[in-house]
Design a protein around this motif. Structure first.
Motif, short mmCIF file in Angstrom:
data_model
loop_
_atom_site.label_atom_id
_atom_site.label_comp_id
_atom_site.label_asym_id
_atom_site.label_seq_id
_atom_site.Cartn_x
_atom_site.Cartn_y
_atom_site.Cartn_z
N VAL A 109 0.84 -1.21 0.00
CA VAL A 109 0.00 0.00 0.00
C VAL A 109 0.87 1.24 0.00
N GLN A 110 1.95 1.20 0.85
CA GLN A 110 2.86 2.35 0.91
C GLN A 110 3.50 2.63 -0.45
N LEU A 111 3.94 1.56 -1.14
CA LEU A 111 4.53 1.71 -2.48
C LEU A 111 3.49 2.24 -3.47
N ALA A 112 2.24 1.77 -3.37
CA ALA A 112 1.17 2.21 -4.28
C ALA A 112 0.94 3.71 -4.16
N VAL A 113 0.93 4.21 -2.90
CA VAL A 113 0.73 5.65 -2.69
C VAL A 113 1.86 6.44 -3.32
N GLN A 114 3.10 6.01 -3.12
CA GLN A 114 4.25 6.74 -3.64
C GLN A 114 4.28 6.71 -5.17
N VAL A 115 3.88 5.60 -5.76
CA VAL A 115 3.78 5.52 -7.22
C VAL A 115 2.68 6.45 -7.72
N LYS A 116 1.54 6.48 -7.00
CA LYS A 116 0.43 7.36 -7.39
C LYS A 116 0.84 8.83 -7.38
N LEU A 117 1.78 9.19 -6.44
CA LEU A 117 2.30 10.56 -6.38
C LEU A 117 3.29 10.85 -7.49
N LYS A 118 3.50 9.85 -8.37
CA LYS A 118 4.38 9.99 -9.55
C LYS A 118 5.84 10.23 -9.15
N GLU A 146 13.65 8.03 -6.39
CA GLU A 146 13.16 8.83 -5.26
C GLU A 146 12.53 7.93 -4.20
N ILE A 147 11.77 6.93 -4.67
CA ILE A 147 11.15 5.99 -3.72
C ILE A 147 12.22 5.23 -2.94
N ALA A 148 13.29 4.84 -3.63
CA ALA A 148 14.39 4.12 -2.97
C ALA A 148 15.05 4.99 -1.91
N ASN A 149 15.28 6.26 -2.21
CA ASN A 149 15.91 7.17 -1.26
C ASN A 149 15.02 7.42 -0.05
N ILE A 150 13.69 7.62 -0.33
CA ILE A 150 12.76 7.89 0.78
C ILE A 150 12.73 6.72 1.75
N SER A 174 15.28 -3.13 -5.30
CA SER A 174 14.18 -3.52 -4.40
C SER A 174 12.88 -2.82 -4.82
N VAL A 175 13.00 -1.54 -5.24
CA VAL A 175 11.82 -0.79 -5.68
C VAL A 175 11.22 -1.43 -6.92
N GLU A 176 12.08 -1.78 -7.88
CA GLU A 176 11.58 -2.38 -9.13
C GLU A 176 10.91 -3.71 -8.86
N ILE A 177 11.50 -4.52 -7.97
CA ILE A 177 10.87 -5.80 -7.62
C ILE A 177 9.53 -5.57 -6.96
N GLY A 178 9.49 -4.54 -6.07
CA GLY A 178 8.23 -4.22 -5.38
C GLY A 178 7.15 -3.78 -6.36
N ARG A 179 7.53 -2.98 -7.38
CA ARG A 179 6.56 -2.52 -8.39
C ARG A 179 6.02 -3.72 -9.18
N HIS A 180 6.92 -4.63 -9.53
CA HIS A 180 6.51 -5.81 -10.29
C HIS A 180 5.51 -6.66 -9.49
N ARG A 181 5.81 -6.87 -8.19
CA ARG A 181 4.90 -7.65 -7.35
C ARG A 181 3.55 -6.95 -7.20
N LEU A 182 3.61 -5.61 -7.06
CA LEU A 182 2.37 -4.84 -6.90
C LEU A 182 1.49 -4.98 -8.16
N ARG A 183 2.08 -4.87 -9.37
CA ARG A 183 1.32 -5.02 -10.61
C ARG A 183 0.66 -6.40 -10.66
N LYS A 184 1.41 -7.42 -10.22
CA LYS A 184 0.89 -8.78 -10.26
C LYS A 184 -0.29 -8.93 -9.30
N LYS A 185 -0.18 -8.36 -8.09
CA LYS A 185 -1.26 -8.47 -7.10
C LYS A 185 -2.49 -7.68 -7.54
#
Length: 564
Positions: free
Chosen positions: A512-521, A526-530, A537-548
């Protein structure tokens, strides 16, 4: 015995002419008409002048498609005799025969002149059969010169008369005529619908000539829309009937159409055989210039298709030379004159209608003047009584409208204020994210600098450490900034958080946290630094999020999240 035979034949013809108004050459097979023509020409010299007119008209009628010059010759004599003996019906028939003769010879100005004269007489007599035939002839005249809308107007009127009469045969003719006009206008599908209706009716009457004509027209339409199988089927059926009734002129026309179809199918042998067959038949036909012209044109196309350009040029040259002979400059002038006459006729009719309208308007004004004055008086009284009510209603309406406008204005300001506040908080959140990203980046740089220190030389090491201390004089407190960032997210994105958790309850808090940060474009970096994690790790997280979320590779993740 010979005189008795002539008398019996003449009596039969006279009886036939008592119903002349209900029949014409188009109702018959050509072979039958030829037999009648031979008989009429035999007895014509024996008939006295008073009874000669119907015979002359019938002969002229049969000659329409055989020899139009003969039609004009016999119809002219019939016209003279009908006027001499005041035979109005025969005069109308003679005039339409003259119209047909000149029409077949492409002399449109004279054809129109005689056709309109015939129309006046036949309107006066009031016989629906004769009137419909004259209208149909004029329709074909306009069709020949390319005025399809005017032709359609005439043939539509003819169809109404035929439907009123209840003659299936004539209704079928009208369907066929209207189909030809739509074909001329380029709407072959609509044309086919009329040809099919015509064929259905005419097959019941067993008029083979007309059946062949309807099938030929359908074959041409199917050829034009590239349905070549059906084109061949209908054209060959028409050819079979034409062979049976021995109508060579129409047979040549069908052979030409079939050759065009086979050229389209690249069956050059079949196409050439058909062209040769038609050329042999043409030699036996009188007044065959147009048929030769058409044959030369198609033959030229055949040689082009077979890459024999020398022969193609030879036949095309013949086609051009013969075209010049048939459609001479005089003919061009006649056609131009015909168009002028058409416009003049249209304009004259418009003027007559305007004059009639003006006359009617003048009468209406006289009758309506008193009524108008009375209505004005009544209207004044009614308006006077209603005026006060209108003023009151208007005042109420204006007050209500004013209040509504003020209310809408207040609501608009409130909405605008909320939008500004939301925009400000959104920007604040984004700035905070960028700030965290920058501080994290600085921290990583600082760590890297420490790793790059060399411990071989203590003096140099001390100097480098002093420089780093001076450069990085501020302290980092990541946990506090990140907590503030996530707290702001929960406030500003509360609706989004509620909806995504409701629709996708299987998502983890990190998802959910990653989804919000992606929604903020925010970018992956930037997500990795935050979050103080690696870019991978961010790219893997985005891939898993798309799948879910059940997204395909073509779906845009940001757009999907914005639509939740």
């Amino acid at each position: 015995m010979k005189k008795l035979t002539h008398f019996i034949l003449f009596t039969f013809i006279c009886i036939c002419f008592t119903t002349q108004a209900q029949t014409n050459i188009w109702d018959e097979n050509p072979a039958d008409s030829q037999v009648e023509l031979d008989s009429l020409l035999t007895i014509l010299p024996t008939v006295n002048r008073v009874k000669k007119t119907p015979l002359l008209n019938r002969i002229a009628e049969i000659y329409w498609s055989i020899n139009p010059d003969k039609t004009i010759e016999y119809a002219s004599e019939a016209l003279q005799l009908s006027k001499e003996f005041n035979q109005k019906e025969q005069e109308g028939l003679a005039l339409i025969n003259l119209c047909q003769g000149y029409l077949f010879n492409d002399i449109y100005d004279k054809a129109l002149q005689y056709g309109l004269q015939s129309l006046e007489i036949r309107k006066e007599i009031g016989n629906d059969y004769d009137l419909a035939f004259t209208l149909r002839t004029l329709g074909w005249l306009y069709y020949d010169i390319g005025y399809f809308d005017k032709a359609l107007e005439y043939h539509t009127e003819v169809l109404k008369i035929h439907e009123k009469i209840g003659s299936k045969q004539r209704i079928a003719y009208s369907y066929n005529s209207i189909g030809l006009i739509y074909e001329g206008k380029g709407d072959c599908n609509l044309a086919l619908s009329f040809f099919k209706r015509s064929l259905k009716l005419i097959e019941e009457l067993d008029n083979k000539d007309r059946i062949a004509e309807a099938m030929t027209n359908m074959g041409i339409c199917y050829r034009k829309i590239d349905d070549l199988g059906l084109a061949i089927r209908y054209l060959e059926s028409a050819l079979e009937i034409t062979n049976e009734i021995k109508f060579d002129h129409k047979k040549v026309y069908i052979l030409h159409e079939l050759s065009i179809v086979y050229l389209k199918q690249e069956d050059f042998k079949k196409a050439h055989a058909l062209l040769e067959e038609s050329r042999m038949i043409i030699q036996t036909i009188k007044n065959n210039k147009e048929l030769i012209l058409e044959n030369n044109k198609i033959t030229s196309d055949y040689y082009v298709a077979t890459n024999n350009y020398k022969e193609a040029y030879s036949y095309y040259k013949k086609y051009i030379e013969e075209s010049s002979e048939i459609f001479s400059s005089t003919e061009s002038e006649r056609l131009a004159e015909m168009r002028v006459l058409y416009e003049a006729e249209r304009r004259e009719n418009e003027i007559k209608l305007l004059e009639q309208e003006r006359h009617l308007e003048a009468q209406k004004r006289n009758f309506l003047l008193i009524g108008a004055l009375l209505l004005v008086i009544i209207a004044v009284l009614i308006i006077g009584s209603l005026w006060n009510n209108i003023k009151k209603k208007k005042a109420i309406y204006l007050q209500s409208h004013k209040l509504s406008k003020e209310k809408l204005k207040t609501q608009s300001l409130e909405r605008e204020n909320l939008e500004h506040k939301l925009e400000f908080r959104q920007k604040e959140l984004t700035n905070l994210a960028l700030f965290i990203s920058q501080r994290t980046s600085i921290y990583k740089d600082f760590t890297k600098s420490l790793k790059d220190l060399k411990f071989t030389d203590l003096k140099e090491l001390k100097k480098n450490i002093d420089n780093l201390i001076k450069e990085y004089t501020f302290k980092f407190d990541f946990n506090e900034d990140i907590q503030r960032f996530h707290a702001n997210i929960e406030n500003l994105q509360s609706d989004f958080l509620f909806k995504i958790k409701e629709e996708f309850p299987h998502l983890t808090d990190k998802d959910v946290q990653l989804a919000v940060q992606v929604k903020l474009k925010l970018s992956s970096k930037e997500i990795a630094n935050i979050n103080n994690i690696s870019l991978n790790s961010v790219e893997i997280g985005r891939h898993r999020l798309r799948k879910k979320l059940g997204l395909e590779s073509k779906d845009n993740l940001v757009t999907f999240l914005e639509n939740i």
